[in-house]
Design a protein around this motif. Structure first.
Motif, PDB file in Angstrom:
ATOM      1  N   VAL A 126       0.910  -1.053  -0.085  1.00 25.32           N
ATOM      2  CA  VAL A 126      -0.089  -0.006  -0.158  1.00 25.32           C
ATOM      3  C   VAL A 126       0.897   1.206   0.205  1.00 25.32           C
ATOM      4  CG1 VAL A 126      -1.581   1.181   1.377  1.00 25.32           C
ATOM      5  CG2 VAL A 126      -2.004  -1.263   1.088  1.00 25.32           C
ATOM      6  N   GLU A 127       0.691   2.079  -0.977  1.00 19.09           N
ATOM      7  CA  GLU A 127       1.401   3.506  -1.009  1.00 19.09           C
ATOM      8  C   GLU A 127       0.687   4.605  -1.168  1.00 19.09           C
ATOM      9  OE1 GLU A 127       3.947   3.310  -4.230  1.00 19.09           O
ATOM     10  OE2 GLU A 127       5.512   1.574  -3.220  1.00 19.09           O
ATOM     11  N   GLY A 128       1.130   5.582  -0.682  1.00 22.01           N
ATOM     12  CA  GLY A 128       0.509   7.095  -1.324  1.00 22.01           C
ATOM     13  C   GLY A 128      -0.169   7.567   0.005  1.00 22.01           C
ATOM     14  N   ILE A 129      -0.202   7.028   1.099  1.00 25.12           N
ATOM     15  CA  ILE A 129      -0.943   7.553   2.482  1.00 25.12           C
ATOM     16  C   ILE A 129      -0.084   8.741   2.798  1.00 25.12           C
ATOM     17  CG2 ILE A 129      -1.323   7.291   4.768  1.00 25.12           C
ATOM     18  CD1 ILE A 129      -1.753   4.367   4.003  1.00 25.12           C
ATOM     19  N   THR A 145      -3.464   7.162  -2.274  1.00 23.19           N
ATOM     20  CA  THR A 145      -3.259   5.813  -1.768  1.00 23.19           C
ATOM     21  C   THR A 145      -3.905   4.800  -2.927  1.00 23.19           C
ATOM     22  OG1 THR A 145      -3.789   6.499   0.465  1.00 23.19           O
ATOM     23  CG2 THR A 145      -3.589   4.128   0.082  1.00 23.19           C
ATOM     24  N   ARG A 146      -2.767   3.801  -3.206  1.00 25.35           N
ATOM     25  CA  ARG A 146      -3.121   2.817  -4.077  1.00 25.35           C
ATOM     26  C   ARG A 146      -2.567   1.505  -3.707  1.00 25.35           C
ATOM     27  NH1 ARG A 146       0.343   7.273  -4.779  1.00 25.35           N
ATOM     28  NH2 ARG A 146       2.567   6.464  -5.827  1.00 25.35           N
ATOM     29  N   VAL A 147      -2.932   0.505  -4.153  1.00 24.81           N
ATOM     30  CA  VAL A 147      -2.546  -0.930  -3.972  1.00 24.81           C
ATOM     31  C   VAL A 147      -1.539  -1.302  -5.174  1.00 24.81           C
ATOM     32  CG1 VAL A 147      -2.911  -3.396  -3.846  1.00 24.81           C
ATOM     33  CG2 VAL A 147      -4.700  -1.602  -2.944  1.00 24.81           C
ATOM     34  N   VAL A 148      -0.124  -1.596  -4.707  1.00 17.55           N
ATOM     35  CA  VAL A 148       0.761  -1.988  -5.500  1.00 17.55           C
ATOM     36  C   VAL A 148       1.455  -3.390  -5.206  1.00 17.55           C
ATOM     37  CG1 VAL A 148       1.546   0.539  -5.754  1.00 17.55           C
ATOM     38  CG2 VAL A 148       2.773  -0.864  -4.286  1.00 17.55           C
ATOM     39  N   ALA A 149       2.262  -3.769  -6.033  1.00 12.45           N
ATOM     40  CA  ALA A 149       2.936  -5.112  -6.011  1.00 12.45           C
ATOM     41  C   ALA A 149       3.764  -5.076  -4.845  1.00 12.45           C
ATOM     42  CB  ALA A 149       3.449  -5.578  -7.489  1.00 12.45           C
ATOM     43  N   ASP A 150       3.819  -6.108  -3.910  1.00 17.39           N
ATOM     44  CA  ASP A 150       4.675  -6.100  -2.556  1.00 17.39           C
ATOM     45  C   ASP A 150       5.970  -6.371  -3.430  1.00 17.39           C
ATOM     46  OD1 ASP A 150       2.675  -5.965  -0.572  1.00 17.39           O
ATOM     47  OD2 ASP A 150       2.054  -7.739  -1.105  1.00 17.39           O
TER      48      ASP A 150
END
Length: 535
Positions: A514-517, A530-535
């Motif tokens: 999770v990025e962008g917080i 916020t977005r979901v990205v590959a771990d």
């Protein structure tokens, strides 16, 4: 003074100190310092575990962090503030100007903004919001503080309006960046206070889908949203399609759920678990709150707290450095003033707040207190007992309780639900409250202590302090205001109306995918990027 954007002229008018930047930790995300695109093959939704029931979702009525985490996703503000520089930039308003004595502010709205119910943002709606805040009175005490001296809103046309005040209002411009003055739909503004707490409509990137008290809050993405402030990373709609906020009161369940993958983000990581989430598998988000630190805020009309020597002794008996260590905070710090070190206008009063147990003993004994057989001071047959009412930071209060017991002062803790806490404040039925007040302006002390403030927590009868609090709130010149704010801090610390215990740090965590917080200037969260990205 026209301000399509405006940087604070000096340290207290608008500018922020470096302490407001996201704390750099191992595995710590620096707010929005990421660049990965949303993963096309992954669902763009997250589960964000909250530590408590928001109770009230209306950002104009609440000051509780949990509520504001949700509310910031629903409501936008007229202006925005850079959390690192303090610069004020446009948001719902494309430009604004203030007159020389800060008794009127003229705004021009963007003409493309809508609420999630489809209605348009207009000058009339903004006026209805400000009028409603004043009518809410004590229910919107923090928002009302920003509108001190509100005389009305003059509407020029659908996008231009002027907010006027009966006296200079220095804090309004920064207040216009906060959620407390976030803009809600005309229907929401007209609704009864209790109804607004359960359902709000804003212009934000997300809309409320459901709220089940003590269970969950669910948000969905706004279709067509395209008016984020320039401080955000991207334009257009939010990346996330949905955000689910389950209410998980037990900290161990939240941390365990993050480790197991049940939750993507968790609120309020216990300081003792900070190192646990320091690996590359997680992101830590830490930011110091501006405003008044965690403190004992006193009612000087109750029992021994009317005795200045007692108040001063309590302050001298506290070892704030040890409290910081005992609570396990890696990113926090001991307070050195009645404002946090990240607050514009902060004055270092470490000498006044120094740990001095011998001085505490001397003050009490000179004031006629004698040490009883149980190790607690007493006077005229009454033990030196003070009860503090609070709904969070129990570990901080327990550390203070131990230290004060060693100094012969009996601090009793009364931990209550948030509603009962604010009920006690409304009634004045408390010796002291244990809490912090987050505001990006030293006027937080007026909000907390002025007899004219509907949000007053500290009950004091001090004409000198009251005059200073009112004068600084109406002083437009930054240097002159700083001198007044210095005097306020000195007086409040020396007379021990507010006894700081710990500088509060907002500490949250997410899994690495999770990025962008990002934090805003008041240490609340934006999930727009916020977005979901590959771990």
């Amino acid at each position: 003074m026209t301000h399509p954007r405006l940087r604070g002229p000096r340290r207290i008018a608008l500018a922020l100190t470096g302490g407001l930047a996201v704390v750099a930790l191992a595995g710590c995300a620096g707010g929005a310092e990421t660049s990965s695109a949303p993963a096309a093959d992954l669902a763009q939704d997250i589960v964000f575990a909250l530590k408590e029931d928001p109770t009230c979702l209306d950002p104009q009525q609440t000051s509780v962090t949990t509520s504001l985490i949700v509310g910031r996703q629903i409501a936008d503000s007229l202006l925005d503030q850079d959390p690192e520089t303090g610069e004020i930039v446009p948001w719902l308003a494309s430009e604004w100007e203030a007159n020389e004595d800060l008794t009127s502010y003229t705004f021009t709205l963007r003409d493309d903004v809508t609420f999630s119910d489809g209605t348009a943002l207009t000058s009339e709606v903004v006026a209805a919001n400000f009028d409603a805040i004043v009518e809410l009175g004590a229910s919107a005490s923090l928002a009302g503080g920003y509108l001190a001296g509100y005389a009305g809103t003059e509407i020029a046309d659908d996008t231009r309006f002027t907010v006027t005040f009966s006296a200079p209002n220095v804090q309004f411009q920064q207040g216009a960046t906060t959620m407390s003055l976030g803009i809600l739909s005309a229907e929401t503004a007209a609704a009864p206070a209790e109804e607004r707490c359960q359902s709000v409509v804003g212009t934000g990137p997300f809309a409320l889908e459901s709220y089940v008290p003590n269970d969950s809050v669910d948000l969905v993405k706004r279709d067509g949203y395209d008016w984020a402030s320039e401080l955000r990373e991207h334009d257009g709609e939010a990346y996330l399609d949905a955000v689910s906020f389950p209410i998980i009161a037990e900290a161990s369940v939240r941390t365990g759920g993050l480790e197991s993958g049940e939750y993507d983000v968790i609120q309020d990581v216990p300081y003792v678990d900070e190192a646990r989430f320091g690996s590359d598998s997680y992101r830590l988000y830490a930011k110091a709150n501006p405003g008044v630190p965690n403190a004992l805020v006193l009612n000087t009309t109750r029992g021994p707290l009317g005795d200045e020597a007692v108040r001063q002794a309590i302050s001298k008996a506290l070892d704030r450095e040890q409290i910081n260590l005992l609570t396990g905070s890696l990113s926090g710090s001991a307070p050195t003033s009645v404002l946090t070190s990240s607050t514009p206008g902060y004055t270092d009063l470490g000498d006044v707040l120094a740990h001095d147990p011998d001085g505490a003993q001397e003050l009490l004994e000179e004031s006629g207190w004698t040490l009883g057989a149980d190790g607690i001071y007493e006077k005229d047959g009454q033990a030196l007992t003070v009860t503090v009412t609070a709904f969070y930071a129990q570990d901080v209060l327990e550390a203070a309780q131990i230290q004060l017991r060693e100094a012969g002062i009996d601090l009793q803790l009364k931990m209550v639900a948030p509603g009962d806490f604010f009920g006690a404040i409304a009634s004045g039925d408390y010796d002291a409250v244990g809490a912090a007040l987050t505001r990006t302006d030293p006027d937080a002390l007026r909000t907390l202590l002025s007899s004219a403030s509907s949000a007053r927590w500290g009950i004091v009868d001090d004409a000198e302090l009251e005059a200073l609090l009112q004068e600084q709130a109406q002083t437009a010149d930054p240097d002159a205001r700083q001198e007044l704010v210095d005097q306020v801090q000195q007086l409040v610390a020396e007379r021990a109306y507010v006894i700081p215990t710990l500088e509060t740090v907002q500490l949250h965590a997410s899994r690495a995918g999770v990025e962008g917080i990002a934090f805003d200037s008041a240490a609340r969260l934006h999930l727009y990027d916020t977005r979901v990205v590959a771990d």
